[in-house]
Scaffold this motif. Structure first.
Motif, PDB file in Angstrom:
ATOM      1  N   CYS A 203      17.984   6.785   7.428  1.00 41.74           N
ATOM      2  CA  CYS A 203      17.525   5.476   6.962  1.00 41.74           C
ATOM      3  C   CYS A 203      18.444   4.845   5.926  1.00 41.74           C
ATOM      4  CB  CYS A 203      16.116   5.595   6.387  1.00 41.74           C
ATOM      5  SG  CYS A 203      14.891   6.172   7.575  1.00 41.74           S
ATOM      6  N   THR A 205      21.276   3.019   4.233  1.00 41.47           N
ATOM      7  CA  THR A 205      22.272   2.086   4.763  1.00 41.47           C
ATOM      8  C   THR A 205      23.346   1.720   3.748  1.00 41.47           C
ATOM      9  OG1 THR A 205      20.857   0.221   4.148  1.00 41.47           O
ATOM     10  CG2 THR A 205      20.631   1.090   6.386  1.00 41.47           C
ATOM     11  N   LYS A 206      22.977   1.565   2.466  1.00 42.19           N
ATOM     12  CA  LYS A 206      23.929   1.122   1.453  1.00 42.19           C
ATOM     13  C   LYS A 206      23.714   1.920   0.178  1.00 42.19           C
ATOM     14  CE  LYS A 206      23.873  -3.618   3.253  1.00 42.19           C
ATOM     15  NZ  LYS A 206      23.559  -5.033   2.947  1.00 42.19           N
ATOM     16  N   SER A 219      16.582   1.479   5.309  1.00 37.50           N
ATOM     17  CA  SER A 219      15.964   0.599   6.296  1.00 37.50           C
ATOM     18  C   SER A 219      14.953   1.422   7.090  1.00 37.50           C
ATOM     19  CB  SER A 219      17.034   0.001   7.220  1.00 37.50           C
ATOM     20  OG  SER A 219      16.454  -0.860   8.170  1.00 37.50           O
ATOM     21  N   SER A 229      12.776  -3.712  11.064  1.00 32.30           N
ATOM     22  CA  SER A 229      13.378  -2.896  10.011  1.00 32.30           C
ATOM     23  C   SER A 229      13.108  -3.549   8.658  1.00 32.30           C
ATOM     24  CB  SER A 229      14.890  -2.749  10.233  1.00 32.30           C
ATOM     25  OG  SER A 229      15.149  -2.063  11.436  1.00 32.30           O
ATOM     26  N   PRO A 231      13.977  -3.399   4.716  1.00 30.41           N
ATOM     27  CA  PRO A 231      14.887  -2.799   3.727  1.00 30.41           C
ATOM     28  C   PRO A 231      14.145  -2.488   2.432  1.00 30.41           C
ATOM     29  CG  PRO A 231      15.253  -5.169   3.852  1.00 30.41           C
ATOM     30  CD  PRO A 231      14.205  -4.846   4.892  1.00 30.41           C
ATOM     31  N   ASP A 444      20.432   1.333  15.294  1.00 31.45           N
ATOM     32  CA  ASP A 444      21.357   1.233  14.170  1.00 31.45           C
ATOM     33  C   ASP A 444      21.461   2.551  13.417  1.00 31.45           C
ATOM     34  OD1 ASP A 444      21.720  -1.416  14.817  1.00 31.45           O
ATOM     35  OD2 ASP A 444      20.197  -2.140  13.418  1.00 31.45           O
ATOM     36  N   ALA A 445      20.336   3.239  13.266  1.00 29.69           N
ATOM     37  CA  ALA A 445      20.363   4.537  12.591  1.00 29.69           C
ATOM     38  C   ALA A 445      21.144   5.565  13.400  1.00 29.69           C
ATOM     39  CB  ALA A 445      18.939   5.018  12.340  1.00 29.69           C
ATOM     40  N   ARG A 448      24.785   4.901  12.683  1.00 31.08           N
ATOM     41  CA  ARG A 448      25.149   5.396  11.357  1.00 31.08           C
ATOM     42  C   ARG A 448      25.213   6.904  11.323  1.00 31.08           C
ATOM     43  NH1 ARG A 448      21.304   1.441   9.741  1.00 31.08           N
ATOM     44  NH2 ARG A 448      19.790   3.117   9.446  1.00 31.08           N
ATOM     45  N   ASN A 529      29.384   2.676   3.019  1.00 29.64           N
ATOM     46  CA  ASN A 529      29.160   1.234   2.894  1.00 29.64           C
ATOM     47  C   ASN A 529      29.948   0.444   3.932  1.00 29.64           C
ATOM     48  OD1 ASN A 529      27.429   1.601   0.730  1.00 29.64           O
ATOM     49  ND2 ASN A 529      29.061   1.409  -0.791  1.00 29.64           N
ATOM     50  N   ASN A 531      30.883   1.734   6.733  1.00 24.83           N
ATOM     51  CA  ASN A 531      30.591   2.315   8.048  1.00 24.83           C
ATOM     52  C   ASN A 531      31.871   2.671   8.782  1.00 24.83           C
ATOM     53  OD1 ASN A 531      28.877   3.309   9.991  1.00 24.83           O
ATOM     54  ND2 ASN A 531      28.534   1.345  10.983  1.00 24.83           N
TER      55      ASN A 531
END
Length: 636
Positions: A203, A205-206, A219, A229, A231, A444-445, A448, A529, A531
């Motif tokens: 989860c 992301t940043k 997220s 999603s 945040p 998206d997860a 990542r 950050n 990616n």
């Protein structure tokens, strides 16, 4: 007519003002009735705090607690307040009416009565009597307030930022004064359970390191959010010694913590329930002295040897073990369902030969038959080892409805296939070795989670372990550390990146395998950050680090794009940077010059010197390019 005398003027009404030239009736018809007090204007909508305390019959301390738990805050009246009410604290009259019917108000009054009895016993020096009455104190829960304030799961997730910030703060504070050890232990447990879920589900992301602490953003996408999603951003304090200031009212903060503890418990119960795991997890962590400190009620995963010096590691291990057990329990059922579906299904839709679809009646009958088949699994398992002849006799009479003989389905065959698949390991456990990619639902997860795939990190003892472990696991990497509970040894040959936060490497590191790269912690956050796996040339030990850019700043809106961001974007697009390859260009240029001037330099320089110089250049360039290309990176 009374005392009325003819010829004299009528005296004015006593209700009218003496200086007024009109009667009371005329004044009423012209100006209307005088407004009653508290029926119009600011008094009809807002009420002062002193009047609220008088109406609710509670103390100011209990009123503050009640407002925090209920989510009631002071209001500022619209327009201009009267001069006699300037500086007052106003509350909306509807909020006060809601507080008047709150069940917690009765509990507060009961507790005040109970404390009178305790003080009475203490003043009489009856200590035994006071200890006897202590377990009889009135208790309450805040579950109804969480349901009332957050009727939807999305609302609870959207308001989770402040809860995580406060819980992370209490997890870093020392146990002193009003902050009891149980509060800090509970805060660490909640923070660790949240971190365990974020790391397993990918989860995070940043992230960004600042003076206040480490900013993290996750997220969350679950079945209750309908694929949306949400945040969530929070701050995790640095792992330093915290000094408690004197001007902070911890009674207010502890009231917020009391509510946020219940809120986060509801959220974690929902998120863990979607994974098929019951919350709270049972974990056992050990202190530095080796004594066991029971954080909840359970043991660790066997891969960590049953001990953990970190609450996050304990929760991660407990979550891994719970997923492992859940998959073991569900493997037989899943295999049976798959085997039965292969034998039963396949005819629901029209095929290439143009057959018609099944009717609604046939589909309902098939669902009913499948349900009865699953209910008879236990009985069918007893007959799996029998011969085929016995199985054929059982199939028609015991497990199939008499009204649907034409749609009979063999049962022992799919059950046998399922059991053979389980025994052969074909329904393998996707949670072994910490691989949780199969349970991640967000696309998206999943992307990542591939960033640090097949990368193994080892954290030195001076490196802060909490947030780095969370980021590495969330992006698909494996992590080890210096400690007795580390799943990866320090001299393991599978380690690809050794994270060091020292000006120079220790002499003992020379004995370690040469296949690893030594980096600083900022490389992990910058790669996450962007990616993108960044080159390690600028993040070596003892080197000056590039600027740590915030992932929440929109450069185009600010009107300035940092140079380092442009370099990273160029690397992601496959461009070759001049600064990164300047040394390689110089090496190639030197080789070309030496080859071009070989004939002229042969007479002046001996041949064995030329051969030695050429060999060193080639070996040096080969190692340099290997290191450079190893850090050149790949996209997530």
């Amino acid at each position: 007519m009374g005392n009325r005398v003819k010829g004299r003027t009528k005296p004015k009404s006593i209700k009218a003002a003496t200086h007024s030239g009109m009667s009371s009736k005329r004044k009423l018809s012209r100006m209307g009735k005088v407004r009653k007090k508290n029926h119009a204007g600011i008094d009809a909508t807002f009420i002062g705090r002193a009047k609220v305390l008088k109406r609710l019959q509670i103390s100011l301390k209990d009123f503050r607690r009640l407002c925090i738990l209920k989510g009631v805050y002071p209001r500022e009246p619209r327009g201009r307040a009267p001069s006699n009410k300037k500086g007052q604290v106003f509350y909306h009259i509807k909020d006060v009416k809601a507080l008047n019917h709150e069940p917690l108000l009765d509990k507060f009054r009961e507790f005040r009565t109970f404390m009178k009895k305790i003080r009475k016993s203490a003043n009489r020096n009856e200590k035994d009597e006071a200890r006897r009455k202590e377990p009889l104190a009135p208790r309450y829960t805040l579950h109804h307030l969480v349901r009332e304030r957050y009727p939807r799961f999305n609302d609870a997730l959207a308001d989770l930022d402040d809860a995580l910030c406060l819980i992370s703060l209490f997890a870093a504070l020392p146990s002193d004064g009003r902050i009891k050890s149980g509060i800090t232990r509970k805060a660490k447990e909640l923070s660790a359970s949240w971190g365990a879920y974020c790391s397993v589900m990918g989860c995070v992301t940043k992230s960004f390191i600042s003076v206040k602490g480490v900013y993290l953003e996750a997220s969350i996408q679950s079945a209750a959010t309908n694929g949306q999603s949400i945040p969530i951003r929070w701050v995790q304090p640095h792992n330093f010694t915290q000094y408690i200031p004197e001007g902070v009212d911890f009674r207010v903060m502890l009231t917020f913590f009391e509510f946020y503890e219940t809120l986060l418990g509801f959220v974690m119960f929902k998120l863990y329930g979607e994974l098929g795991i019951r919350y709270p997890l049972q974990t056992v962590a050990t202190t530095t002295g080796g004594e066991e400190n029971v954080v909840s009620n359970v043991t660790l995963h066997p891969t960590l040897g049953g001990k953990a010096t970190s609450v996050l590691a304990a929760n991660l291990s407990a979550l891994q073990m719970a997923l492992h057990q859940a998959s073991q329990e569900n493997s037989a059922v899943n295999a049976i369902k798959d085997a039965m579906q292969q034998n039963v299904g396949g005819d629901d839709e029209t095929g290439e030969d143009g057959k018609e679809k099944k009717t609604v009646k046939e589909l309902k009958a098939e669902k009913k038959r499948q349900k009865e088949l699953m209910q008879s699994v236990d009985e069918a398992l007893k007959g799996v080892n029998q011969d085929e002849e016995d199985d054929d006799d059982i199939r028609g009479d015991e497990y199939i409805d008499d009204d649907e003989d034409e749609d009979q389905v063999p049962i022992a065959a799919p059950l046998r296939e399922a059991l053979e698949a389980i025994s052969d390991g074909t329904t393998g456990n996707e949670y072994d070795n910490g691989n949780f990619a199969n349970i991640i639902t967000s696309q998206d997860a999943k992307k990542r989670h591939q960033l640090f795939h097949n990368l193994t990190f080892f954290l030195s003892r001076e490196v802060p372990r909490g947030y780095l472990e969370l980021i590495i696991l969330s992006f698909g990497g494996q992590v080890g550390w210096e400690g007795q509970d580390s799943p990866i040894a320090m001299d393991d040959a599978s380690i690809t990146h050794h994270v060091v936060d020292r000006p120079a490497l220790l002499a003992s590191y020379e004995k370690l395998p040469k296949s690893r790269e030594y980096i600083q912690p900022q490389w992990i956050l910058d790669s996450a950050n962007f990616n993108f796996v960044l080159p390690i040339t600028k993040y070596g030990v003892g080197k000056e680090l590039p600027p740590h850019l915030s992932p929440w700043v929109e450069d185009k809106e600010e009107g300035y794009v940092p140079k380092y961001r442009e370099e990273v974007e160029a690397l992601k697009n496959g461009e070759v940077l001049e600064d990164a390859d300047s040394s390689a260009v110089d090496v190639e240029k030197g080789v070309v010059d030496s080859e071009g001037d070989e004939s002229s330099e042969e007479e002046e320089i001996p041949s064995h010197i030329i051969g030695t110089e050429k060999d060193t250049k080639e070996s040096g360039s080969e190692e340099g390019w290997k290191r450079g290309r190893g850090g050149r990176g790949r996209g997530g």
